[in-house]
Design an enzyme around this catalytic site. Structure first.
Site, PDB file in Angstrom:
ATOM      1  N   LYS A  88     -11.927 -85.904  45.484  1.00  0.00           N
ATOM      2  CA  LYS A  88     -12.895 -86.421  46.458  1.00  0.00           C
ATOM      3  C   LYS A  88     -12.675 -87.914  46.624  1.00  0.00           C
ATOM      4  CE  LYS A  88     -16.071 -82.803  45.262  1.00  0.00           C
ATOM      5  NZ  LYS A  88     -16.032 -82.313  43.888  1.00  0.00           N
ATOM      6  N   THR A 125      -9.507 -62.438  32.241  1.00  0.00           N
ATOM      7  CA  THR A 125      -9.016 -63.627  32.946  1.00  0.00           C
ATOM      8  C   THR A 125      -8.474 -64.598  31.899  1.00  0.00           C
ATOM      9  OG1 THR A 125     -11.140 -64.703  32.756  1.00  0.00           O
ATOM     10  CG2 THR A 125     -10.785 -63.386  34.728  1.00  0.00           C
ATOM     11  N   TRP A 176     -11.993 -84.821  51.283  1.00  0.00           N
ATOM     12  CA  TRP A 176     -11.347 -84.037  50.247  1.00  0.00           C
ATOM     13  C   TRP A 176      -9.829 -84.106  50.430  1.00  0.00           C
ATOM     14  CZ3 TRP A 176     -14.138 -78.690  49.235  1.00  0.00           C
ATOM     15  CH2 TRP A 176     -15.423 -78.939  48.757  1.00  0.00           C
ATOM     16  N   GLU A 188      -9.794 -60.758  39.262  1.00  0.00           N
ATOM     17  CA  GLU A 188     -11.051 -60.162  39.714  1.00  0.00           C
ATOM     18  C   GLU A 188     -10.864 -59.324  40.974  1.00  0.00           C
ATOM     19  OE1 GLU A 188     -10.592 -63.209  38.663  1.00  0.00           O
ATOM     20  OE2 GLU A 188     -12.340 -64.016  37.622  1.00  0.00           O
TER      21      GLU A 188
HETATM   22  P1  AMP Z   1      -5.207 -64.949  38.102  1.00  0.00           P
HETATM   23  O1  AMP Z   1      -6.553 -64.344  38.019  1.00  0.00           O
HETATM   24  O2  AMP Z   1      -4.664 -65.393  36.793  1.00  0.00           O
HETATM   25  O3  AMP Z   1      -4.275 -64.067  38.835  1.00  0.00           O
HETATM   26  O4  AMP Z   1      -5.340 -66.289  38.937  1.00  0.00           O
HETATM   27  C1  AMP Z   1      -5.888 -66.281  40.230  1.00  0.00           C
HETATM   28  C2  AMP Z   1      -5.795 -67.661  40.822  1.00  0.00           C
HETATM   29  O5  AMP Z   1      -4.422 -68.032  41.026  1.00  0.00           O
HETATM   30  C3  AMP Z   1      -6.402 -67.767  42.197  1.00  0.00           C
HETATM   31  O6  AMP Z   1      -7.797 -67.878  42.166  1.00  0.00           O
HETATM   32  C4  AMP Z   1      -5.703 -68.995  42.752  1.00  0.00           C
HETATM   33  O7  AMP Z   1      -6.314 -70.188  42.295  1.00  0.00           O
HETATM   34  C5  AMP Z   1      -4.317 -68.895  42.148  1.00  0.00           C
HETATM   35  N1  AMP Z   1      -3.405 -68.319  43.139  1.00  0.00           N
HETATM   36  C6  AMP Z   1      -3.007 -67.044  43.257  1.00  0.00           C
HETATM   37  N2  AMP Z   1      -2.154 -66.897  44.302  1.00  0.00           N
HETATM   38  C7  AMP Z   1      -2.033 -68.112  44.877  1.00  0.00           C
HETATM   39  C8  AMP Z   1      -1.333 -68.624  46.009  1.00  0.00           C
HETATM   40  N3  AMP Z   1      -0.538 -67.858  46.757  1.00  0.00           N
HETATM   41  N4  AMP Z   1      -1.474 -69.947  46.304  1.00  0.00           N
HETATM   42  C9  AMP Z   1      -2.253 -70.748  45.551  1.00  0.00           C
HETATM   43  N5  AMP Z   1      -2.935 -70.323  44.475  1.00  0.00           N
HETATM   44  C10 AMP Z   1      -2.841 -69.032  44.138  1.00  0.00           C
END
Ligand code: AMP
Length: 543
Positions: free
Chosen positions: A441, A185, A446, A331
């Site tokens: 908040k 990550t 929220w 993940e």
């Molecule tokens: P990654 O593990 O780098 O792919 O990041 C995952 C995170 O990207 C997710 O937990 C979200 O916070 C964000 N994310 C992925 N797709 C979207 C989406 N369509 N809209 C908003 N946030 C997203």
């Protein structure tokens, strides 16, 4: 009573075999540093994959050893995906955009034995070579003519290495649950964490992602994955496109270049392209400026960050392209949801369809979702209630590599806490409102920073926007809008705030706007809110 079905393992090598036999003539076109137009077929690809597997087997490795890649999207990187995993090793894809300290951390943490690298990342590896001493050697993914001078020790040339090998190979009959690939990550807080995929999860994810209501991918398609092979398996496309026999187009190092992407799409007759919003912004800006159309593109899957209404509209109205928003994470292999129109919703007006398309979409079969409040109580699917989004399924990680039992990302009843806050409506469409850590908040309510960012980014003078919650004496926190103006455009504070009227509830409108030249980003292109909050730690809202 047990059923009487065979127990055939779901293995990545079986995708290679299937594709070579059934779609042998399908083409893979790549831009590489050493060739602007490389073309070959699935058949060629998988016979070279076998040569690579033969070569790896002679290097004294054991099944389960990590072999890393550091490369752009091109055919050689695809060969690594199959050669490494298929032969029983773990393909650790490294994001070259990580900071050197993070690279050192993940290479050592993964205990990578070899690194396959593109020529252009050799200097990056030279700079950290004395800190990654567990790595036994490097394979540079090019031919002899393009091999760089390097101070790295034990360096091999990819083409020379595989040329000596036979193109037949008996794939090992692995346990389908054995690890196949590793991706870290991006680690906005603390060290990056390793997500360890297995053969079974990878195949199930591919089955689920090609279905009509998800990527809708078939052998008729020509797929352009602009999502990197070095991050979350390029959203699983190396497996899904190969599974169905779609033509694949790889942009190599030209991932963020609007002109290359547009020309590539039109010349290769791309029907499906996948990318994050920032990349598509560059593409749309280029097509607008150059007066070009995306001729063959039918749909694009956009994810990784929220997609604005204006982007969806521009793809639809100017290029006749359907945007399918997707949501997922490292993940989750990564796909969790995809946004396609569901039976019964066809009568929605154009505007209502656009509103729907700004949501992250419906859960794929295989991914269970729930939203819960602070006390862990399940919240209703009414499109209003928002809470922590938790998921469960066969391609969701059950733990992190070498952190087993200690990362605290799972609930006692076995769900993965995504760190996202979301609503889910009665039709099953999920919408992300925030990362848990970014929620604002205000006076016990929220406020969604993503909603406020999307409204700002729909303004034509805004190139990028981020909203953060900052301390407020009366309301605990209030939103501050941070804007990067589009090139040659201007917008004042009053006009910017007035833009929110009628678009969000009055009490959600940001208290102030500040303009900056650029926003801080993570290695995967997301805005680094922690850094932004740090930058504005001393900021005071106007009275
Ligand atoms: P990654 O593990 O780098 O792919 O990041 C995952 C995170 O990207 C997710 O937990 C979200 O916070 C964000 N994310 C992925 N797709 C979207 C989406 N369509 N809209 C908003 N946030 C997203």
């Amino acid at each position: 009573m047990q059923g009487l079905m065979m127990d055939a393992p779901l293995l990545i090598s079986s995708l290679a075999e299937h594709a070579a036999k059934n779609h042998g003539d399908r083409e893979i076109m790549s831009i590489t540093v050493d060739n602007p137009q490389h073309r070959y077929t699935f058949k060629d690809c998988f016979s070279r994959v076998k040569q690579l597997a033969n070569a790896l087997d002679k290097m004294g490795l054991e099944h389960g050893d990590r072999i890393a890649t550091m490369a752009w999207n091109d055919y050689r990187h695809l060969e690594c995906y199959y050669g490494i995993s298929g032969a029983g090793y773990i393909c650790h894809t490294i994001n070259p955009r990580l900071f050197p300290e993070q690279l050192i951390f993940i290479i050592n943490h993964a205990e990578d034995r070899w690194i396959l690298t593109d020529v252009m990342f050799v200097p990056l590896l030279e700079a950290i070579a004395d800190k990654i001493v567990g790595v036994e050697g490097f394979i540079v993914m090019t031919d002899e003519a393009h091999m760089p001078e390097t101070a790295l020790k034990n360096v091999l040339c990819y083409e020379t290495l595989i040329a000596k090998e036979a193109s037949d190979y008996d794939w090992p009959e692995l346990d389908e649950r054995s690890a196949s690939a590793l991706c870290y990550t991006s680690g906005t807080t603390g060290d990056p964490k390793g997500v360890l995929y297995d053969h079974r999860s990878t195949i199930l994810h591919a089955y689920a992602s090609v279905v009509p209501d998800a990527l809708n991918m078939s052998s008729q398609d020509c797929v352009l994955p602009v999502v990197p092979l070095f991050h979350v398996n390029s959203w699983g496309t190396p497996y899904s496109a190969v599974m169905v026999g779609a033509k694949i187009v790889y942009p190599g190092p030209k991932m963020g270049d609007g002109e290359t992407l547009c020309d590539l799409m039109n010349a290769e007759e791309v029907t499906l392209a996948l990318g994050v919003p920032t990349v598509w912004l560059a593409l749309l800006q280029y097509t607008e400026k150059a007066g070009k159309r995306l001729e063959s593109l039918q749909r694009t899957v956009i994810g990784g960050a929220a997609v604005t209404r204006s982007m969806i509209k521009e793809f639809r109205d100017k290029h006749d392209v359907e945007v399918r928003q997707g949501w997922g994470m490292t993940e989750m292999s990564p796909l969790g949801t995809c946004n396609s129109i569901k039976a019964g919703l066809e009568s929605l007006s154009d505007d209502e369809r656009l509103d729907l398309a700004t949501k992250a979409g419906r859960g794929l079969f295989g991914v269970q979702m729930r939203i819960v409040d602070d006390d862990g109580n399940k919240l209703p699917w009414d499109g209003e209630a928002y809470g922590a989004l938790q998921v469960r399924g066969p391609w969701v990680c059950s733990d992190y590599f070498k952190l087993e039992g200690s990362a605290g990302a799972h609930t006692d009843d076995g769900w993965f806490d995504t760190g996202d806050v979301a609503t889910i409506d009665a039709e099953g469409y999920m919408a992300i409102t925030d990362r848990t850590k970014d929620v604002i908040k205000s006076g016990g309510e929220w406020i969604s920073s993503i909603e406020l960012e999307n409204v700002a980014m729909d303004h034509p003078a805004v190139a990028e926007a981020a909203v953060i919650g900052l301390a407020h004496p009366k309301w605990t926190e209030r939103p501050l809008l941070v804007v990067v103006k589009a090139e040659g455009q201007d917008v004042g504070k009053e006009e910017m705030l007035a833009w929110y009227q009628g678009k969000v509830a009055t009490w959600c409108v940001p208290n102030d706007v500040v303009y900056v030249d650029e926003l801080p980003h993570t290695a995967t292109g997301k805005v680094k809110k922690i850094e932004l909050r740090r930058q504005f730690a001393d900021y005071q809202f106007p009275n």
